[in-house]
Design a protein around this motif. Sequence first.
Motif, PDB file in Angstrom:
ATOM      1  N   THR A 196       0.863  -1.196   0.000  1.00 60.03           N
ATOM      2  CA  THR A 196       0.000   0.000   0.000  1.00 60.03           C
ATOM      3  C   THR A 196       0.899   1.245   0.000  1.00 60.03           C
ATOM      4  N   PHE A 197       0.288   2.381  -0.251  1.00 57.41           N
ATOM      5  CA  PHE A 197       1.060   3.627  -0.382  1.00 57.41           C
ATOM      6  C   PHE A 197       0.588   4.637   0.655  1.00 57.41           C
ATOM      7  N   ASP A 198       1.547   5.274   1.330  1.00 53.89           N
ATOM      8  CA  ASP A 198       1.233   6.218   2.395  1.00 53.89           C
ATOM      9  C   ASP A 198       1.170   7.627   1.795  1.00 53.89           C
ATOM     10  N   LYS A 203       5.986  11.682  -2.107  1.00 58.14           N
ATOM     11  CA  LYS A 203       6.314  13.012  -2.657  1.00 58.14           C
ATOM     12  C   LYS A 203       5.952  13.090  -4.142  1.00 58.14           C
ATOM     13  N   GLY A 204       5.376  12.031  -4.666  1.00 54.51           N
ATOM     14  CA  GLY A 204       4.966  12.029  -6.078  1.00 54.51           C
ATOM     15  C   GLY A 204       6.141  12.064  -7.049  1.00 54.51           C
ATOM     16  N   CYS A 205       7.301  11.522  -6.635  1.00 57.54           N
ATOM     17  CA  CYS A 205       8.512  11.619  -7.461  1.00 57.54           C
ATOM     18  C   CYS A 205       8.459  10.700  -8.688  1.00 57.54           C
ATOM     19  N   GLN A 206       7.543   9.757  -8.713  1.00 53.50           N
ATOM     20  CA  GLN A 206       7.340   8.837  -9.843  1.00 53.50           C
ATOM     21  C   GLN A 206       8.408   7.755  -9.993  1.00 53.50           C
ATOM     22  N   ARG A 207       9.350   7.683  -9.070  1.00 56.81           N
ATOM     23  CA  ARG A 207      10.422   6.683  -9.245  1.00 56.81           C
ATOM     24  C   ARG A 207       9.847   5.265  -9.318  1.00 56.81           C
ATOM     25  N   CYS A 208       8.925   4.957  -8.402  1.00 50.37           N
ATOM     26  CA  CYS A 208       8.335   3.607  -8.398  1.00 50.37           C
ATOM     27  C   CYS A 208       7.576   3.356  -9.701  1.00 50.37           C
ATOM     28  N   VAL A 209       6.899   4.399 -10.196  1.00 50.80           N
ATOM     29  CA  VAL A 209       6.110   4.261 -11.426  1.00 50.80           C
ATOM     30  C   VAL A 209       7.036   3.925 -12.595  1.00 50.80           C
ATOM     31  N   ARG A 218       0.349   3.670 -11.504  1.00 50.33           N
ATOM     32  CA  ARG A 218      -0.032   4.960 -12.103  1.00 50.33           C
ATOM     33  C   ARG A 218      -0.163   5.946 -10.955  1.00 50.33           C
ATOM     34  N   LEU A 219       0.275   7.183 -11.202  1.00 50.35           N
ATOM     35  CA  LEU A 219       0.204   8.171 -10.132  1.00 50.35           C
ATOM     36  C   LEU A 219      -1.100   8.968 -10.238  1.00 50.35           C
ATOM     37  N   TYR A 220      -1.950   8.801  -9.250  1.00 52.85           N
ATOM     38  CA  TYR A 220      -3.159   9.630  -9.122  1.00 52.85           C
ATOM     39  C   TYR A 220      -3.052  10.287  -7.753  1.00 52.85           C
ATOM     40  N   ILE A 222      -1.227   9.737  -5.340  1.00 56.24           N
ATOM     41  CA  ILE A 222      -0.282   8.706  -4.889  1.00 56.24           C
ATOM     42  C   ILE A 222      -0.348   7.551  -5.895  1.00 56.24           C
ATOM     43  N   PRO A 223       0.627   6.649  -5.895  1.00 59.05           N
ATOM     44  CA  PRO A 223       0.572   5.539  -6.857  1.00 59.05           C
ATOM     45  C   PRO A 223      -0.620   4.618  -6.591  1.00 59.05           C
ATOM     46  N   VAL A 224      -1.227   4.185  -7.664  1.00 59.76           N
ATOM     47  CA  VAL A 224      -2.297   3.185  -7.595  1.00 59.76           C
ATOM     48  C   VAL A 224      -1.781   1.970  -8.352  1.00 59.76           C
ATOM     49  N   VAL A 239      12.875   0.877  -3.760  1.00 61.66           N
ATOM     50  CA  VAL A 239      13.477   2.097  -4.336  1.00 61.66           C
ATOM     51  C   VAL A 239      12.842   3.398  -3.858  1.00 61.66           C
ATOM     52  N   CYS A 240      11.674   3.326  -3.233  1.00 61.66           N
ATOM     53  CA  CYS A 240      11.025   4.583  -2.818  1.00 61.66           C
ATOM     54  C   CYS A 240      11.943   5.353  -1.861  1.00 61.66           C
ATOM     55  N   PRO A 241      12.314   6.594  -2.209  1.00 59.51           N
ATOM     56  CA  PRO A 241      13.235   7.335  -1.335  1.00 59.51           C
ATOM     57  C   PRO A 241      12.548   7.886  -0.084  1.00 59.51           C
ATOM     58  N   SER A 242      11.210   7.792  -0.008  1.00 61.86           N
ATOM     59  CA  SER A 242      10.479   8.401   1.118  1.00 61.86           C
ATOM     60  C   SER A 242       9.804   7.382   2.028  1.00 61.86           C
ATOM     61  N   GLN A 243      10.148   6.107   1.856  1.00 69.77           N
ATOM     62  CA  GLN A 243       9.500   5.028   2.645  1.00 69.77           C
ATOM     63  C   GLN A 243       7.974   5.155   2.603  1.00 69.77           C
ATOM     64  N   ALA A 244       7.469   5.499   1.422  1.00 73.54           N
ATOM     65  CA  ALA A 244       6.016   5.683   1.278  1.00 73.54           C
ATOM     66  C   ALA A 244       5.318   4.395   0.849  1.00 73.54           C
ATOM     67  N   VAL A 245       6.105   3.372   0.506  1.00 75.11           N
ATOM     68  CA  VAL A 245       5.484   2.105   0.106  1.00 75.11           C
ATOM     69  C   VAL A 245       5.475   1.201   1.337  1.00 75.11           C
TER      70      VAL A 245
END
Length: 274
Positions: A196-198, A203-209, A218-220, A222-224, A239-245
């Motif tokens: 899941t995504f926090d 930060k919407g950096c799109q790296r994971c996408v 896909r980024l809406y 946050i990633p969906v 790879v998420c630099p913000s520990q958002a995953v």
Amino acid sequence: MNILLLFISPGNTTAKVSRALAERFEENGHTVTLLNIGRPGNRTYTEVDPEIFQSADIIGIGGPVFHLRNLPPLEAFLSNMLPLLNPLTKAFLYVTYGGISSGKALLNLSELLDRFHVPIMGAVKLWAPHFYNRMVYPDLDALLVIDRFISGLEKNDYRPIEPLRLRELFSYQSPKVKIAYYLAEIVGESRKLPITFDANRCKGCQRCVAECPVGALRLYGIPVRDKKKCLYCYHCAIVCPSQAVICPTEKVAEMVKTNVKLLGWEQPRNEIFL
Ligand SMILES: Cc1cc2nc3c(=O)[nH]c(=O)nc-3n(C[C@H](O)[C@H](O)[C@H](O)COP(=O)(O)O)c2cc1C
Ligand code: SF4
Ligand code: SF4
């Protein structure tokens, strides 16, 4: 010769092996094209310039072993693309695996290529670290095997191997693993970790996408995630630099321990099939 290295690499390990292969071929005077089919713009064969396939004298096909198999997107890509190859093109295979079992990955790939009459000159299987193991890879062992494999292809004058002999070469698994093969998909399904995504951290950096090997994100805001496409490789979480995953990836190491108890480590770790 023109050499195309076509591969998928969710965790980047097979990509590193591909680069090591490319360097060695280039040192020997060949021209190498690397095609990572997990990158945007390469994920379906229609997005790739067909000249890349038609001009290849040799195609190297690489990927990791997930649940004792090749990744379905690699096999799907090949099924569509192999008819585009020049009829004189010859292939070799390379797989990376975590050391428990390389399963039927080579056998299944060789059967797929045989269906499209693409001759195979050899294959190499390489032990590689799981994503939680921070060792520098490819290590000296892997580089030496890559070196020996390419020398072997050259020594054999890039001669194809008879399909019957290939079947024999790639049927090396123990009876235990052959049984496990039929259960691996079900076990893999039951072991999928939640992802899941926090929204507060993302930060919407799109790296994971961009790095998801199958374009499942896909980024809406946050990633969906498209759960049907997702390979459960956990690369987005790593790879998420913000520990958002949010994903308990530490559980993978426990699963590997269980697999080792059940199947043991595969021996030899690295192997060349010529
Ligand atoms: C979901 C998953 C399933 C895996 N299944 C196996 C397996 O069945 N046998 C094995 O030896 N390694 C297995 N591995 C380890 C990978 O094959 C190994 O880490 C590989 O080098 C990853 O390549 P990549 O970095 O190019 O994605 C698995 C890894 C993941 C993430
Ligand atoms: S969304 Fe799925 S396939 Fe994509 S990087 Fe994350 S775990 Fe891997
Ligand atoms: S990598 Fe992390 S921060 Fe960047 S878009 Fe993906 S979840 Fe958000």
